[in-house]
Scaffold this motif. Sequence first.
Motif, PDB file in Angstrom:
ATOM      1  N   VAL A 432       0.878  -1.170   0.000  1.00 41.79           N
ATOM      2  CA  VAL A 432       0.000   0.000   0.000  1.00 41.79           C
ATOM      3  C   VAL A 432       0.909   1.212   0.000  1.00 41.79           C
ATOM      4  O   VAL A 432       1.581   1.493   0.991  1.00 41.79           O
ATOM      5  N   LEU A 433       0.984   1.893  -1.144  1.00 45.24           N
ATOM      6  CA  LEU A 433       1.831   3.079  -1.233  1.00 45.24           C
ATOM      7  C   LEU A 433       0.977   4.319  -1.134  1.00 45.24           C
ATOM      8  O   LEU A 433       0.052   4.517  -1.922  1.00 45.24           O
ATOM      9  N   PHE A 434       1.292   5.165  -0.131  1.00 44.98           N
ATOM     10  CA  PHE A 434       0.594   6.442   0.001  1.00 44.98           C
ATOM     11  C   PHE A 434       1.617   7.533  -0.230  1.00 44.98           C
ATOM     12  O   PHE A 434       2.586   7.654   0.540  1.00 44.98           O
ATOM     13  N   ASP A 435       1.445   8.313  -1.313  1.00 43.06           N
ATOM     14  CA  ASP A 435       2.429   9.330  -1.668  1.00 43.06           C
ATOM     15  C   ASP A 435       3.833   8.749  -1.727  1.00 43.06           C
ATOM     16  O   ASP A 435       4.796   9.376  -1.276  1.00 43.06           O
ATOM     17  N   GLY A 436       3.958   7.529  -2.218  1.00 39.94           N
ATOM     18  CA  GLY A 436       5.262   6.904  -2.348  1.00 39.94           C
ATOM     19  C   GLY A 436       5.761   6.221  -1.084  1.00 39.94           C
ATOM     20  O   GLY A 436       6.805   5.579  -1.103  1.00 39.94           O
ATOM     21  N   ASP A 437       5.024   6.349   0.027  1.00 37.99           N
ATOM     22  CA  ASP A 437       5.427   5.707   1.293  1.00 37.99           C
ATOM     23  C   ASP A 437       4.754   4.347   1.430  1.00 37.99           C
ATOM     24  O   ASP A 437       3.549   4.250   1.275  1.00 37.99           O
ATOM     25  N   GLU A 438       5.528   3.339   1.775  1.00 39.54           N
ATOM     26  CA  GLU A 438       4.931   2.019   1.994  1.00 39.54           C
ATOM     27  C   GLU A 438       4.263   2.003   3.381  1.00 39.54           C
ATOM     28  O   GLU A 438       4.909   2.243   4.390  1.00 39.54           O
ATOM     29  N   LEU A 439       2.961   1.730   3.410  1.00 39.40           N
ATOM     30  CA  LEU A 439       2.253   1.764   4.692  1.00 39.40           C
ATOM     31  C   LEU A 439       2.238   0.417   5.398  1.00 39.40           C
ATOM     32  O   LEU A 439       2.127   0.347   6.613  1.00 39.40           O
ATOM     33  N   THR A 440       2.310  -0.684   4.637  1.00 39.96           N
ATOM     34  CA  THR A 440       2.109  -1.995   5.265  1.00 39.96           C
ATOM     35  C   THR A 440       3.212  -2.331   6.259  1.00 39.96           C
ATOM     36  O   THR A 440       2.999  -3.093   7.185  1.00 39.96           O
ATOM     37  N   THR A 441       4.395  -1.753   6.063  1.00 35.57           N
ATOM     38  CA  THR A 441       5.496  -2.097   6.966  1.00 35.57           C
ATOM     39  C   THR A 441       5.646  -1.074   8.090  1.00 35.57           C
ATOM     40  O   THR A 441       6.456  -1.249   8.989  1.00 35.57           O
ATOM     41  N   ARG A 442       4.838  -0.019   8.019  1.00 29.54           N
ATOM     42  CA  ARG A 442       4.969   0.996   9.074  1.00 29.54           C
ATOM     43  C   ARG A 442       4.212   0.577  10.328  1.00 29.54           C
ATOM     44  O   ARG A 442       3.247  -0.173  10.272  1.00 29.54           O
ATOM     45  N   SER A 443       4.653   1.108  11.448  1.00 33.89           N
ATOM     46  CA  SER A 443       3.997   0.762  12.710  1.00 33.89           C
ATOM     47  C   SER A 443       2.655   1.488  12.787  1.00 33.89           C
ATOM     48  O   SER A 443       2.428   2.467  12.092  1.00 33.89           O
ATOM     49  N   ARG A 444       1.808   0.971  13.674  1.00 36.19           N
ATOM     50  CA  ARG A 444       0.507   1.624  13.860  1.00 36.19           C
ATOM     51  C   ARG A 444       0.689   3.079  14.245  1.00 36.19           C
ATOM     52  O   ARG A 444      -0.048   3.945  13.800  1.00 36.19           O
ATOM     53  N   ALA A 445       1.698   3.314  15.090  1.00 37.34           N
ATOM     54  CA  ALA A 445       1.901   4.673  15.579  1.00 37.34           C
ATOM     55  C   ALA A 445       2.269   5.604  14.437  1.00 37.34           C
ATOM     56  O   ALA A 445       1.785   6.744  14.381  1.00 37.34           O
ATOM     57  N   SER A 446       3.097   5.130  13.505  1.00 39.54           N
ATOM     58  CA  SER A 446       3.515   6.048  12.458  1.00 39.54           C
ATOM     59  C   SER A 446       2.418   6.220  11.406  1.00 39.54           C
ATOM     60  O   SER A 446       2.349   7.242  10.739  1.00 39.54           O
ATOM     61  N   ILE A 447       1.530   5.225  11.278  1.00 44.68           N
ATOM     62  CA  ILE A 447       0.374   5.418  10.387  1.00 44.68           C
ATOM     63  C   ILE A 447      -0.565   6.442  11.003  1.00 44.68           C
ATOM     64  O   ILE A 447      -1.151   7.267  10.317  1.00 44.68           O
ATOM     65  N   ARG A 448      -0.635   6.401  12.326  1.00 43.19           N
ATOM     66  CA  ARG A 448      -1.489   7.334  13.041  1.00 43.19           C
ATOM     67  C   ARG A 448      -1.116   8.783  12.698  1.00 43.19           C
ATOM     68  O   ARG A 448      -1.963   9.647  12.585  1.00 43.19           O
ATOM     69  N   GLU A 449       0.186   9.006  12.515  1.00 45.44           N
ATOM     70  CA  GLU A 449       0.666  10.342  12.165  1.00 45.44           C
ATOM     71  C   GLU A 449       0.000  10.862  10.891  1.00 45.44           C
ATOM     72  O   GLU A 449      -0.177  12.050  10.702  1.00 45.44           O
ATOM     73  N   LEU A 450      -0.331   9.917  10.006  1.00 42.53           N
ATOM     74  CA  LEU A 450      -0.873  10.291   8.700  1.00 42.53           C
ATOM     75  C   LEU A 450      -2.329  10.689   8.773  1.00 42.53           C
ATOM     76  O   LEU A 450      -2.830  11.387   7.898  1.00 42.53           O
ATOM     77  N   ARG A 451      -3.027  10.176   9.792  1.00 42.21           N
ATOM     78  CA  ARG A 451      -4.463  10.376   9.800  1.00 42.21           C
ATOM     79  C   ARG A 451      -4.799  11.839  10.015  1.00 42.21           C
ATOM     80  O   ARG A 451      -4.138  12.537  10.742  1.00 42.21           O
TER      81      ARG A 451
END
Lengths: 641, 277
Positions: A432-451
């Motif tokens: 899952v690439l969001f703006d070129g960033d891979e989301l599947t390997t990111r931690s929940r906390a760092s995905i939270r930053e995106l919300r």
Amino acid sequence: MSTSDKPETTLHRFLANPLAVVGAIILALIVLSSALASVLAGADPAFSAIRDAFLAPFSAGHPLGTDSAGRDIWARLLYGGQISLLGALLALVVAALIGIPAGLLAGYYGRWFDSVSVWMANLVQSMPGIVVLLAARAVLGPSIWISMLIFGVILSPGFYRVVRTAVINVRGELYVDAAKVSGLRDSAIIGRHILTVVRGPIIIQASLLLGIALAIQSGLEFLGVGDNSVPSWGNMLNEGFRSIYRAPITLLWPSLAIGLTCAALVIIGNGLRDALEERGSSSARRGRRKNVVTATAAMAALPAVDVDALDRDALDEAAPLTRPGVNTADETETIVTAPLADLEFVPEPAWSDSTPLETPEPDPSAVLSVRRLRVGYGSGPHDKTVVHNVSLDVHAGEVLGLVGESGSGKTQTAFAVLGLLPTGGRVTNGSVLFDGDELTTRSRASIRELRGTGIAYIPQEPMSNLDPSFKVGSQLSTPMMRRLGLDKRAARTRALELLDRVGIREPERTYDSYPHEISGGMAQRVLIAGAVSCRPRLLIADEPTTALDVTVQAEVLRLLRELQSEQEMAVILVTHNFGVVADICDRVAVMNKGTIVEQNDVESLFARPRHPYTQTLLGSTLEGGPSRIDLDRAEAEGAHR
Amino acid sequence: MSEQLLSVDKLGVDFTRRRTTFTALEEITFSIAEGETVGLVGESGSGKTTIGRSILGLVPPTRGTLTFRGEDITHASRTKRRELSRDMQVVFQDPYTSLNPSLTIEGILAEPLRAQGIDRREAGRRVKELLDRVRLPSDAAGRLPREFSGGQRQRVAIARALALRPRLIVCDEPVSALDLTTQQRVLDLFIEIQRDTGCAYLFVSHDLSVIRHVSHRVIVLNRGKIVESGGVEKVTSDPDDPYTQRLMMSAPLPDPGAQRERREELEKLRVDSERAA
């Protein structure tokens, strides 16, 4: 369906709880040995031989020794059990006979009987039980049976309250209404539909009340206000206490008997409650559909996200796939119309040959680029894949419709992108690439930053997604203070602007309202305002208009369209409604059984649906279809021919 | 005109809660003939469900009269209602809560039969017929509701309504909890049953397209009052009342081109009504 798939019964679950089983065995032994006292005792419990007073345990003929009057303790314990247990049982029966019918009547009919009986229950419960029993003893003399009878009356509100509450809860169920319309008598409705529901709480309450009755009864006798002419555990306590310095061990046996019985009853009660509640919670989960995602999660800007609440919503979507028991025989649905039968063979995802998305490589120009996404639940041999090989792209300023029926995996796909998969669910493959960033390997906390600033979310049920205990205004401005670093005043100004922007006539008033004071359409506008407040790049809307009236839906869609083009957002709209798709989407992905079966621009998809499943879905929409008059005419012509 | 099965005359319903009275229905007058479907359409709070419930005796009418087969049933006693249940049945919206989760399908379907004094063996035979009628496999009888999908449960609810061979079935949003493809099949089952048994439906829904598919005549409700009523063709394709027009135009069409036009028309309506206000 094999019998092993059958949902386990309450009894099975109870037996699977080792502690409860131990409790049940102990209670059974105590009851059985008391019942068989005449066989097991070997001595007369009342036979007194002063010479033999205070014999130690294991004396000849006296396995537990003798008491101060030389009576056999073992025999007195067994016969005492009969009296004590029967006394407690008497109290329980009296309490049940008064409390259960009163609770049923008060709960089912309500009105004056309810008011009067609640008042009576309050009165009885406010009287101190021990004092009443002491007074009764003074007036009526020492009898364990009379005191337990009275104590039964004192205990009856325990049953009354539990039953009344349970009945009030089921009284409003549709199946009770259906039974009324079916012509059932009230007595039959109460017996068949209501008692089955209150049976569980009654059993649990009974085990607890029995323990209380035993304890109170022993307490009275220990105080010496019982009937000391019969052997009972309480009387033995009293005697043991009087000779505590000479033979303390005589106190041990009745204490053990009372303690073990009460403990066993409590353990059994808890075990029963667990066993029954497990069943209750699973049915409640199915009953309560599509609910609760907190506003904070919805606005996706506060770091604290109620993932637990999200679980329920998502699990519901997953239910037909993850729970073998739920979705057994859809074959009968497919028997009805033959064309659906060939849908059983869903081909490999169509994106590989029939869509503009041939490239398996992620699209760098897209805001969101999903490739070969797989979502699974559980692990090992029982794992279930609910999303297979899903690939899609969304560009800035584009609305992608994700369409499918319940269980198609559309919400699961959305949650995987949001990083909010329920417990047990995970992305097992793909990217899952969001703006070129891979989301599947990111931690929940760092995905939270995106919300909020990166990805925002609009839920289905607006009302249950606003926290009822906070005002609308604070739920809107807090995320902006956290995310955009605004101070309180600036956040308020911006929130009022947003409320005005989403078409709320009196922003100030809504800002200062609690969620229950506004309508469902208003609540959805508030959530939309919250979702766009931090100018997200990608907005995921999960059935945002399904819970709304159709005239409100049209307004909300208009609002979404305007905001989307103003802010150049990329939008994923999860829906089952092809009208909504035609209204707002640029491209459409049709999902079935966890795969995308067809993906195309909206004009081509409606003009030339390629996949048979898409064709079936489009063929099932009633909007713009024939009226009943047309149908009847066609039928008449068919019959004529 | 064919014989009237049910006549509703100036029905009004008030709800009183904490000493404030709320009028849910006002001056509702309509009738249903043998074998026809009357569609009742409206949005949330329009009172459409309350009409169905007061006909069934689940909500007491405050004003007006209900006449069923020439008999005044406005304030029918419980005994009278039990008798009426042979002729008047219901299918509710939510297939998850309208079936008792702890009874088997056979138990659910036999219930109305047994309540009318039909013996066990005969009831068992009828249950098999009913399952066949709604196209559920006969081994469904021994299973529990939770083993079935939403569409199948709704078939069970339909079978229960049919058990006593009623003349009128009140259908309260019976397909709105179902998926698209399931929804159409269940609607077609309703129509087929009506053709075979000649029973009448009062079909309550928020969805004009569902109403158009099943109803011969349509009544549009808004805030507890009838705003328009008439033949299905007229009301669902060329309505006179501004509210009905807005209701129709608000439902998006599954065709991007046609929907664009509909959206523009709706926008025109909106501007007009704002100007009027």
